[in-house]
Design an enzyme around this catalytic site. Structure first.
Site, PDB file in Angstrom:
ATOM      1  N   GLY A  20      12.665  -9.730   9.128  1.00 45.87           N
ATOM      2  CA  GLY A  20      13.311 -10.540   8.102  1.00 45.87           C
ATOM      3  C   GLY A  20      14.818 -10.412   8.138  1.00 45.87           C
ATOM      4  O   GLY A  20      15.472 -10.456   7.102  1.00 45.87           O
ATOM      5  N   GLY A  23      17.072 -13.014   6.236  1.00 47.09           N
ATOM      6  CA  GLY A  23      16.943 -13.215   4.796  1.00 47.09           C
ATOM      7  C   GLY A  23      18.043 -12.510   4.034  1.00 47.09           C
ATOM      8  O   GLY A  23      18.926 -11.867   4.613  1.00 47.09           O
ATOM      9  N   LEU A  24      18.007 -12.615   2.732  1.00 46.61           N
ATOM     10  CA  LEU A  24      19.022 -12.000   1.874  1.00 46.61           C
ATOM     11  C   LEU A  24      19.137 -10.502   2.132  1.00 46.61           C
ATOM     12  O   LEU A  24      20.228  -9.989   2.411  1.00 46.61           O
ATOM     13  CB  LEU A  24      18.666 -12.258   0.406  1.00 46.61           C
ATOM     14  N   GLY A  26      17.395  -8.568   4.522  1.00 44.52           N
ATOM     15  CA  GLY A  26      17.410  -8.211   5.931  1.00 44.52           C
ATOM     16  C   GLY A  26      18.752  -8.417   6.590  1.00 44.52           C
ATOM     17  O   GLY A  26      19.196  -7.595   7.404  1.00 44.52           O
ATOM     18  N   SER A 117       9.441  -4.756  -4.674  1.00 42.81           N
ATOM     19  CA  SER A 117      10.156  -5.436  -5.751  1.00 42.81           C
ATOM     20  C   SER A 117       9.810  -4.760  -7.071  1.00 42.81           C
ATOM     21  O   SER A 117       8.716  -4.202  -7.239  1.00 42.81           O
ATOM     22  CB  SER A 117       9.748  -6.901  -5.805  1.00 42.81           C
ATOM     23  N   SER A 118      10.725  -4.846  -8.016  1.00 43.37           N
ATOM     24  CA  SER A 118      10.484  -4.237  -9.325  1.00 43.37           C
ATOM     25  C   SER A 118       9.389  -4.967 -10.104  1.00 43.37           C
ATOM     26  O   SER A 118       8.923  -4.465 -11.130  1.00 43.37           O
ATOM     27  CB  SER A 118      11.771  -4.215 -10.151  1.00 43.37           C
ATOM     28  N   CYS A 119       8.944  -6.132  -9.618  1.00 49.66           N
ATOM     29  CA  CYS A 119       7.873  -6.852 -10.315  1.00 49.66           C
ATOM     30  C   CYS A 119       6.524  -6.158 -10.162  1.00 49.66           C
ATOM     31  O   CYS A 119       5.536  -6.576 -10.774  1.00 49.66           O
ATOM     32  CB  CYS A 119       7.782  -8.283  -9.824  1.00 49.66           C
ATOM     33  N   TYR A 146       2.417 -12.142  -6.263  1.00 54.86           N
ATOM     34  CA  TYR A 146       3.432 -11.494  -5.420  1.00 54.86           C
ATOM     35  C   TYR A 146       3.415  -9.985  -5.642  1.00 54.86           C
ATOM     36  O   TYR A 146       3.494  -9.201  -4.695  1.00 54.86           O
ATOM     37  CB  TYR A 146       4.802 -12.070  -5.746  1.00 54.86           C
ATOM     38  N   LYS A 150       2.784  -6.728  -2.975  1.00 53.33           N
ATOM     39  CA  LYS A 150       3.726  -5.626  -2.778  1.00 53.33           C
ATOM     40  C   LYS A 150       3.093  -4.269  -3.116  1.00 53.33           C
ATOM     41  O   LYS A 150       3.366  -3.253  -2.465  1.00 53.33           O
ATOM     42  CB  LYS A 150       4.987  -5.856  -3.614  1.00 53.33           C
ATOM     43  N   PRO A 173      13.455  -2.269  -4.915  1.00 58.51           N
ATOM     44  CA  PRO A 173      14.739  -2.692  -5.471  1.00 58.51           C
ATOM     45  C   PRO A 173      14.584  -3.484  -6.757  1.00 58.51           C
ATOM     46  O   PRO A 173      13.557  -4.121  -7.000  1.00 58.51           O
ATOM     47  CB  PRO A 173      15.315  -3.577  -4.368  1.00 58.51           C
ATOM     48  N   LEU A 176      18.031  -8.556  -6.745  1.00 62.75           N
ATOM     49  CA  LEU A 176      19.109  -8.524  -5.762  1.00 62.75           C
ATOM     50  C   LEU A 176      19.820  -9.867  -5.706  1.00 62.75           C
ATOM     51  O   LEU A 176      19.237 -10.917  -5.980  1.00 62.75           O
ATOM     52  CB  LEU A 176      18.554  -8.178  -4.383  1.00 62.75           C
ATOM     53  N   HIS A 189      16.048 -17.286  -7.332  1.00 63.20           N
ATOM     54  CA  HIS A 189      15.956 -16.380  -8.465  1.00 63.20           C
ATOM     55  C   HIS A 189      17.058 -16.722  -9.468  1.00 63.20           C
ATOM     56  O   HIS A 189      17.890 -17.593  -9.230  1.00 63.20           O
ATOM     57  CB  HIS A 189      16.083 -14.928  -7.994  1.00 63.20           C
ATOM     58  N   ARG A 197      23.873 -23.959 -10.571  1.00 69.69           N
ATOM     59  CA  ARG A 197      23.857 -24.869 -11.711  1.00 69.69           C
ATOM     60  C   ARG A 197      25.243 -25.018 -12.328  1.00 69.69           C
ATOM     61  O   ARG A 197      25.705 -26.136 -12.602  1.00 69.69           O
ATOM     62  CB  ARG A 197      22.862 -24.319 -12.745  1.00 69.69           C
ATOM     63  N   TRP A 212      16.555 -22.108 -18.432  1.00 71.77           N
ATOM     64  CA  TRP A 212      15.186 -21.815 -18.850  1.00 71.77           C
ATOM     65  C   TRP A 212      15.144 -20.680 -19.868  1.00 71.77           C
ATOM     66  O   TRP A 212      15.903 -19.700 -19.783  1.00 71.77           O
ATOM     67  CB  TRP A 212      14.358 -21.419 -17.635  1.00 71.77           C
TER      68      TRP A 212
END
Length: 322
Positions: A20, A23-24, A26, A117-119, A146, A150, A173, A176, A189, A197, A212
């Site tokens: 990866g 990606g952000l 990687g 991920s913290s999720c 997701y 993980k 993490p 991020l 995210h 926006r 949102w």
């Protein structure tokens, strides 16, 4: 330091595969490893190597023989994408992880860092969230698929340690952000979504921006360059079965973040909130005592990081992921 932290610096001349690497996370890890003197970095784009294809992954490991691996590849997205495509987030991430981890084991990878991920933590976990809170409550429904993927990755790392005795580790993490992020209206995210926006509203002279939710949830944000530095710190120093939280230990409301982004962008219009849309988890603040006790701390402040990310976004507006 805890007993799991002991000096075991990686060989900078050994081949290291960053899964990866575009990606952000990687790409930030790749940049950091280059500056730290790693001489034989290996990377493949998704077009060159589909990590969902087990046969291709095993063939790649057989050809390249990396000694160390950072598994940063994943299908990721914001609350909208996770809610709309739970099957994709579960299936694709499970396949990526199992293929890479199985191939790494088959071909003798010595050190491996799995990024989650913290999720992974329960929706209503006590705050700040300690590593041991994993699997102690119900997940946030909007991204449970997701999260399950993980969590499976964490357990596979622990299983490899138990069954094969390898010093593989996991890091979790917080939210991020930074250069290389996804600014897509459907896939981003919260922070890159706010940047896009407000920047579009500023450029278009739009009088108001609607976000949102209520703006009340609290979130912790870590610049991706700090995350990259933490990854190398863990690879060099950590050898333990428990995953390690990586964050700042500080959070803000989404309302506060929105106003900060608007200020840095230079948007002066009205900021509205659509409370009919979901807020997600009320708060996600990681307890980072374990990592800080080992001697690592972040260096990039939130305002500084948001400002630099906005500048990067403007400079790369035609090339960002949208």
């Amino acid at each position: 330091m805890t007993e799991d932290f002991a000096r075991s610096t990686l060989d900078r001349s050994a081949p290291l595969y960053v899964a990866g690497h575009r990606g952000l996370v990687g790409s930030a890890i790749w940049r950091h490893l280059k500056t730290e003197g790693f001489e034989r970095l290996i990377g493949r784009s998704s077009a060159e190597l589909d990590l969902r294809d087990r046969k291709s992954v095993f063939a790649f490991f057989a050809d390249e023989r990396p000694r160390n691996v950072v598994l940063a590849a994943a299908k990721v997205g914001g609350i909208m994408a996770n809610s709309a495509y739970p099957v994709d987030f579960l299936s694709e991430n499970l396949r990526i992880q199992v293929n890479v981890l199985d191939a790494a084991l088959e071909h003798g990878v010595e050190r491996l860092l799995f990024l989650g991920s913290s999720c992974i933590y329960p929706k209503l976990a006590p705050q700040p969230i300690r590593e041991e809170y994993l699997l102690t409550g119900h997940l946030e429904p909007s991204n449970d698929a997701y999260a399950i993927a993980k969590i499976a990755g964490i357990l596979q790392i622990q299983a490899v340690r138990r069954q094969h005795g390898l010093p593989w580790i996991s890091a979790m993490p917080t939210n991020l952000y930074g250069p290389g992020d996804n600014f897509s209206p459907k896939g981003s995210h919260v922070l890159p979504a706010l940047i896009r926006r407000f920047e579009e509203a500023r450029r278009g002279g739009i009088e108001s921006v609607t976000n949102w939710g209520t703006g009340s949830p609290r979130r912790e944000f870590l610049h991706v360059d700090d995350m990259a530095a933490a990854c190398l710190h863990l690879l060099d120093n950590y050898d333990g079965p428990e995953h390690v939280n990586v964050g700042t230990g500080e959070d803000s409301t989404i309302l506060e973040i929105a106003h900060l982004v608007a200020e840095e962008v230079g948007y002066q219009g009205r900021i509205d909130w659509d409370s009919s849309k979901p807020d997600g988890t009320p708060q996600k603040l990681l307890d980072v005592t374990k990592l800080r006790t080992s001697g690592w701390n972040p260096n990039i402040g939130l305002r500084e990081g948001i400002g630099s990310t906005i500048r990067w976004y403007r400079e790369n507006i035609g090339k960002v992921r949208v």
